[in-house]
Design a protein around this motif. Structure first.
Motif, short mmCIF file in Angstrom:
data_model
loop_
_atom_site.label_atom_id
_atom_site.label_comp_id
_atom_site.label_asym_id
_atom_site.label_seq_id
_atom_site.Cartn_x
_atom_site.Cartn_y
_atom_site.Cartn_z
N ARG A 205 41.72 41.48 44.91
CA ARG A 205 41.51 40.50 43.84
C ARG A 205 42.38 39.28 44.11
O ARG A 205 43.51 39.41 44.59
CB ARG A 205 41.89 41.10 42.48
CG ARG A 205 40.96 42.23 42.03
CD ARG A 205 41.48 42.89 40.75
NE ARG A 205 42.69 43.66 40.99
CZ ARG A 205 43.72 43.75 40.15
NH1 ARG A 205 43.70 43.07 39.02
NH2 ARG A 205 44.77 44.50 40.44
N ALA A 206 41.85 38.08 43.81
CA ALA A 206 42.57 36.84 44.09
C ALA A 206 42.48 35.91 42.90
O ALA A 206 41.39 35.69 42.35
CB ALA A 206 42.00 36.16 45.33
N ARG A 207 43.62 35.35 42.51
CA ARG A 207 43.67 34.35 41.44
C ARG A 207 44.45 33.17 41.99
O ARG A 207 45.65 33.24 42.22
CB ARG A 207 44.35 34.91 40.20
CG ARG A 207 44.41 33.91 39.03
CD ARG A 207 45.12 34.54 37.83
NE ARG A 207 44.37 35.68 37.33
CZ ARG A 207 44.92 36.69 36.66
NH1 ARG A 207 46.22 36.72 36.47
NH2 ARG A 207 44.17 37.68 36.21
N MET A 208 43.75 32.04 42.21
CA MET A 208 44.34 30.90 42.89
C MET A 208 44.74 29.76 41.96
O MET A 208 45.25 28.75 42.41
CB MET A 208 43.36 30.39 43.95
CG MET A 208 42.85 31.45 44.91
SD MET A 208 44.16 32.23 45.86
CE MET A 208 44.56 30.90 46.98
N PRO B 84 40.58 37.53 38.05
CA PRO B 84 40.57 37.10 39.45
C PRO B 84 39.23 37.34 40.12
O PRO B 84 38.43 38.15 39.65
CB PRO B 84 41.67 37.96 40.08
CG PRO B 84 41.73 39.18 39.21
CD PRO B 84 41.41 38.71 37.82
N ASP B 85 39.00 36.63 41.22
CA ASP B 85 37.83 36.90 42.05
C ASP B 85 38.04 38.25 42.76
O ASP B 85 39.17 38.59 43.14
CB ASP B 85 37.64 35.79 43.08
CG ASP B 85 37.33 34.46 42.42
OD1 ASP B 85 36.67 34.46 41.37
OD2 ASP B 85 37.76 33.42 42.95
N VAL B 86 36.97 38.99 42.95
CA VAL B 86 37.05 40.32 43.55
C VAL B 86 36.25 40.34 44.86
O VAL B 86 35.12 39.88 44.92
CB VAL B 86 36.50 41.40 42.59
CG1 VAL B 86 36.55 42.78 43.24
CG2 VAL B 86 37.27 41.40 41.27
N TYR B 87 36.88 40.87 45.90
CA TYR B 87 36.24 41.00 47.21
C TYR B 87 36.36 42.46 47.64
O TYR B 87 37.44 43.05 47.60
CB TYR B 87 36.90 40.09 48.24
CG TYR B 87 36.98 38.65 47.80
CD1 TYR B 87 35.88 37.82 47.88
CD2 TYR B 87 38.16 38.13 47.26
CE1 TYR B 87 35.94 36.50 47.46
CE2 TYR B 87 38.24 36.82 46.83
CZ TYR B 87 37.13 36.00 46.94
OH TYR B 87 37.20 34.70 46.51
N GLU B 88 35.23 43.05 48.10
CA GLU B 88 35.21 44.46 48.43
C GLU B 88 34.45 44.71 49.72
O GLU B 88 33.56 43.93 50.10
CB GLU B 88 34.55 45.26 47.30
CG GLU B 88 35.30 45.19 45.98
CD GLU B 88 34.53 45.86 44.85
OE1 GLU B 88 35.05 46.84 44.29
OE2 GLU B 88 33.42 45.39 44.54
N THR B 89 34.78 45.81 50.37
CA THR B 89 34.01 46.29 51.51
C THR B 89 33.77 47.78 51.33
O THR B 89 34.51 48.47 50.63
CB THR B 89 34.75 46.06 52.84
OG1 THR B 89 36.05 46.68 52.78
CG2 THR B 89 34.90 44.58 53.13
#
Length: 335
Positions: A145-148, A115-120
């Motif tokens: 994490r996102a898997r579309m 999945p794509d990973v997005y963090e802050t």
């Protein structure tokens, strides 16, 4: 006895990666641990240039995944061989780049499945627009994490807090996994806050359902049993070790973090301090449990611990005992 409100120090980074490449491998591993996440956050703060390089690597990986799904790139590679030498030379560079990307995809299909990973990080919020048009706002120290791909939109909130504005798609359930719970929606606005083993879900618009789930091995949406809880707008579901409870809330208050505000209504000072410490490198420390139990109400800025402490000193019998660049220690004020 150590106070539960004392700030936990940064982990020892000696046993962790020290380069962007090393962290890319560690954070992409299925064996990643909560200690890895804490160490990665500490490394990001200590090496901002390294973190920028890491983010560029993640952006490149996402670009590669996009090219692999690009029908134009696939059509280019399926074209008959070009006989004219001049045209071959003109297209050589572009075809080589596309072919290299697709070779990587063919050799390592597992990379595309990730999945794509997005963090802050601390003090950072982030707005993400997914390919389906859904909008996510990440609060501080969060990882999603996102898997579309496929018939479902699956997301994993590994830590922290996120607000979801879900684009309606009746054929593709929007599923957020956090610990042993799944929050499912079709087109709605809701907030999920993962607090250690606990969970807090706030619904602003629409309807969401909560299911017992295994975030490591989620089953298809059609195969899940009936939901444990169904929320309506203005309701919050709180999961603790004692179980799940549903209460009425004001989404404008619980969502104040998106505007850099915190709203406390008769909250223990220890909880308020823990909340503001999420946003700032300079931590407020309370060693006295009696001080931590004092109640406070008001609207405060998330990014100004000094102003928070000044206000606390005017309404509660506390004062600053010690301070430096990293810490503000509170004690009971003597009469």
């Amino acid at each position: 006895m150590t106070s539960p409100w004392r700030l936990i120090s940064n982990p020892d980074l000696a046993s962790f990666p020290t380069t962007p490449e090393g962290w890319a491998a560690r954070m992409g591993s299925d064996q990643r641990t909560p200690e890895d996440l804490s160490a990665f956050d500490a490394w990001s703060l200590n090496d901002p240039e390294g973190r920028k390089a890491y983010d560029r690597m993640q952006d490149m990986a996402q670009l590669m995944r996009s090219m692999a799904d690009d029908p134009y790139a696939r059509r280019v590679l399926r074209r008959p061989r070009i006989d004219l030498a001049g045209r071959r030379r003109a297209l050589a560079a572009g075809l080589t780049a596309i072919a290299a990307t697709l070779v990587i995809v063919a050799v390592s299909p597992s990379i595309l499945a990730r999945p794509d990973v997005y963090e802050t990080r601390r003090g950072e919020t982030r707005r993400v627009v997914l390919e389906d048009g859904s909008v996510i706002t990440l609060n501080v120290n969060s990882r999603l994490r996102a898997r579309m791909q496929g018939g479902e939109r699956r997301l994993w909130l590994d830590q922290g807090q996120a607000r979801f504005e879900v684009a309606h798609d009746a054929d593709r359930p929007f599923r957020v996994f956090a610990g042993d719970q799944e929050v499912r929606a079709l087109g709605t606005i809701f907030d999920v806050h993962r607090k250690g083993a606990g969970l807090n879900v706030v619904l602003e618009q629409g309807v969401v359902a909560l299911y017992a789930a295994d975030e490591a091995k989620p089953v298809n949406a059609a195969d899940t049993p009936r939901p444990e809880v169904v929320l309506r707008p203005g309701q919050s579901a709180i999961e603790t070790t004692a179980g799940m409870s549903v209460t009425a809330i004001d989404p404008a208050v619980t969502g104040a973090w998106r505007f850099g505000k915190m709203v406390f209504d008769n909250r223990p000072l220890g909880e308020a301090v823990a909340e503001i410490n999420r946003y700032n490198a300079r931590a407020i420390v309370i060693d006295d449990p009696q001080i931590a139990a004092m109640k406070i109400s008001g609207v405060f800025g998330t990014g100004d611990p000094e102003a928070f402490v000044q206000t606390v000193q005017t309404i509660l019998p506390v004062e600053i005992a010690a301070q430096d660049g990293d810490m503000l220690l509170l004690k009971r004020r003597e009469n």
